[in-house]
Design an enzyme around this catalytic site. Structure first.
Site, mmCIF file in Angstrom:
data_model
loop_
_atom_site.group_PDB
_atom_site.id
_atom_site.type_symbol
_atom_site.label_atom_id
_atom_site.label_comp_id
_atom_site.label_asym_id
_atom_site.label_seq_id
_atom_site.Cartn_x
_atom_site.Cartn_y
_atom_site.Cartn_z
ATOM 1 N N LYS A 139 0.838 -1.202 0.000
ATOM 2 C CA LYS A 139 0.000 0.000 0.000
ATOM 3 C C LYS A 139 0.873 1.253 0.000
ATOM 4 O O LYS A 139 1.750 1.416 0.849
ATOM 5 C CB LYS A 139 -0.900 0.011 1.242
ATOM 6 C CG LYS A 139 -1.857 1.189 1.254
ATOM 7 C CD LYS A 139 -2.898 1.055 2.352
ATOM 8 C CE LYS A 139 -2.496 1.637 3.676
ATOM 9 N NZ LYS A 139 -2.404 3.090 3.719
ATOM 10 N N LYS B 216 -7.365 8.145 -1.182
ATOM 11 C CA LYS B 216 -8.651 8.610 -0.623
ATOM 12 C C LYS B 216 -9.174 9.819 -1.411
ATOM 13 O O LYS B 216 -9.353 10.912 -0.881
ATOM 14 C CB LYS B 216 -8.516 8.939 0.863
ATOM 15 C CG LYS B 216 -8.103 7.732 1.706
ATOM 16 C CD LYS B 216 -8.229 7.992 3.181
ATOM 17 C CE LYS B 216 -7.848 6.787 4.023
ATOM 18 N NZ LYS B 216 -6.415 6.476 4.018
ATOM 19 N N ILE C 45 -14.495 16.938 -7.351
ATOM 20 C CA ILE C 45 -15.636 16.943 -8.275
ATOM 21 C C ILE C 45 -15.544 15.704 -9.173
ATOM 22 O O ILE C 45 -14.448 15.162 -9.390
ATOM 23 C CB ILE C 45 -15.701 18.247 -9.115
ATOM 24 C CG1 ILE C 45 -14.435 18.432 -9.949
ATOM 25 C CG2 ILE C 45 -15.939 19.457 -8.218
ATOM 26 C CD1 ILE C 45 -14.537 19.572 -10.959
ATOM 27 N N ARG D 173 3.184 -0.657 10.660
ATOM 28 C CA ARG D 173 4.293 -0.610 11.610
ATOM 29 C C ARG D 173 4.704 -1.919 12.263
ATOM 30 O O ARG D 173 5.912 -2.099 12.510
ATOM 31 C CB ARG D 173 4.012 0.476 12.663
ATOM 32 C CG ARG D 173 4.169 1.867 12.057
ATOM 33 C CD ARG D 173 3.468 2.925 12.852
ATOM 34 N NE ARG D 173 2.027 2.756 12.778
ATOM 35 C CZ ARG D 173 1.160 3.573 13.353
ATOM 36 N NH1 ARG D 173 1.601 4.608 14.047
ATOM 37 N NH2 ARG D 173 -0.133 3.360 13.237
HETATM 38 O O1 C5P Z 1 1.110 1.027 10.902
HETATM 39 P P1 C5P Z 1 -0.308 0.563 10.838
HETATM 40 O O2 C5P Z 1 -0.454 -0.958 10.769
HETATM 41 O O3 C5P Z 1 -1.184 1.183 11.893
HETATM 42 O O4 C5P Z 1 -0.801 1.103 9.412
HETATM 43 C C1 C5P Z 1 -2.111 1.001 8.979
HETATM 44 C C2 C5P Z 1 -2.257 1.658 7.644
HETATM 45 O O5 C5P Z 1 -3.639 1.718 7.322
HETATM 46 C C3 C5P Z 1 -1.746 3.092 7.587
HETATM 47 O O6 C5P Z 1 -1.235 3.295 6.263
HETATM 48 C C4 C5P Z 1 -2.973 3.925 7.822
HETATM 49 O O7 C5P Z 1 -2.906 5.178 7.184
HETATM 50 C C5 C5P Z 1 -4.049 3.079 7.175
HETATM 51 N N1 C5P Z 1 -5.393 3.268 7.678
HETATM 52 C C6 C5P Z 1 -5.771 3.126 9.001
HETATM 53 N N2 C5P Z 1 -7.076 3.301 9.387
HETATM 54 C C7 C5P Z 1 -7.987 3.600 8.480
HETATM 55 C C8 C5P Z 1 -7.635 3.733 7.146
HETATM 56 C C9 C5P Z 1 -6.310 3.566 6.773
HETATM 57 O O8 C5P Z 1 -4.950 2.836 9.839
HETATM 58 N N3 C5P Z 1 -9.237 3.719 8.851
#
Ligand code: C5P
Length: 236
Positions: A41, A70, A74, A215
């Protein structure tokens, strides 16, 4: 695409979030994990820093790309952005369902069959007060279901949701939705800023089709080992 079409092998269901400030760290990780992970991603930070070239580089290193931009604009602008992402060869692309029916339909009309458009309902950083501040009086659950319904009617193929929302979405909107969940933490991993998370196995059992993990893998001194532990937990 339906939930029943989602590949069932754990390695195809794990998506690694490349939340890095620059291209070199991201590509090093893709090369390191390439045998065990098929989809990566790319979010706003990395895309803004490294541009479309990062999509080409991840693909050249053997990964499929989930472009998490995301989109919300328009209808014509979003449709053109969807076309540009398709031309880059992106496999999954996110857009905000709150952009409305016309925006969603324009995006769907522009997406080729091999590009999965994924809808974001209510950001997990929102609470009831944040919704009220932007003029929405519904509960978070009701707003998430309303937006998800709108997205499905417009032809969006999947939803981004917290693992805790999966069963509500499936029971109210149908079992065949494709659902992708961030907020996944293996046992013992630091929660970081995720407040409502589940373990990888719990998230699959709750009905998630794909898991996004950042992470717990990117901050591990041995990312490949972290991936293998997660895949083992998922049963493969
Ligand atoms: O590091 P971590 O496992 O928390 O990363 C989760 C990923 O998913 C990040 O890229 C974060 O921006 C994304 N994300 C999230 N919650 C959401 C949508 C996207 O944590 N509702």
């Amino acid at each position: 695409m339906n939930s029943s079409d989602v590949p069932k092998k754990p390695r195809d269901r794990l998506i690694v979030a490349l939340d890095f400030p620059d291209r070199s760290q991201a590509i090093d990780l893709v090369c390191d994990l390439g045998r065990d992970v098929s989809t990566f991603k790319i979010g706003l930070q990395l895309y803004t820093a490294a541009g479309p070239e990062i999509v080409r580089a991840v693909k050249a290193a053997g990964g499929q790309v989930f472009l998490d931009l995301k989109l919300h604009d328009i209808p014509k602008t979003v449709a053109k952005a969807v076309r540009a992402a398709a031309e880059l060869g992106v496999r999954m692309l996110t857009l905000h369902l709150s952009g409305g029916r016309s925006m969603l339909e324009s995006a769907v009309a522009e997406a080729p069959p091999d590009l999965l458009l994924l809808g974001v309902t209510v950001l997990t950083s929102f609470d009831a007060e944040t919704l009220r501040e932007v003029g929405v009086e519904s509960t978070i659950d009701d707003q998430a279901v309303r937006l998800a319904q709108l997205g499905l009617e417009a032809g969006v193929q999947g939803l981004i949701a917290s693992p805790h929302e999966v069963s509500t979405l499936r029971s109210r909107l149908g079992q065949n939705l494709v659902i992708i969940t961030p907020g996944v933490r293996p046992a013992g991993a630091a929660p970081d800023d995720q407040k409502r998370f589940m373990s990888p196995r719990e998230a699959l059992q709750a009905g998630a089709d794909y898991l996004v993990v950042g992470r717990p893998i990117t901050a591990d001194p041995e990312p490949r080992e972290a991936v293998r532990r997660i895949l083992a937990e998922l049963g493969g």
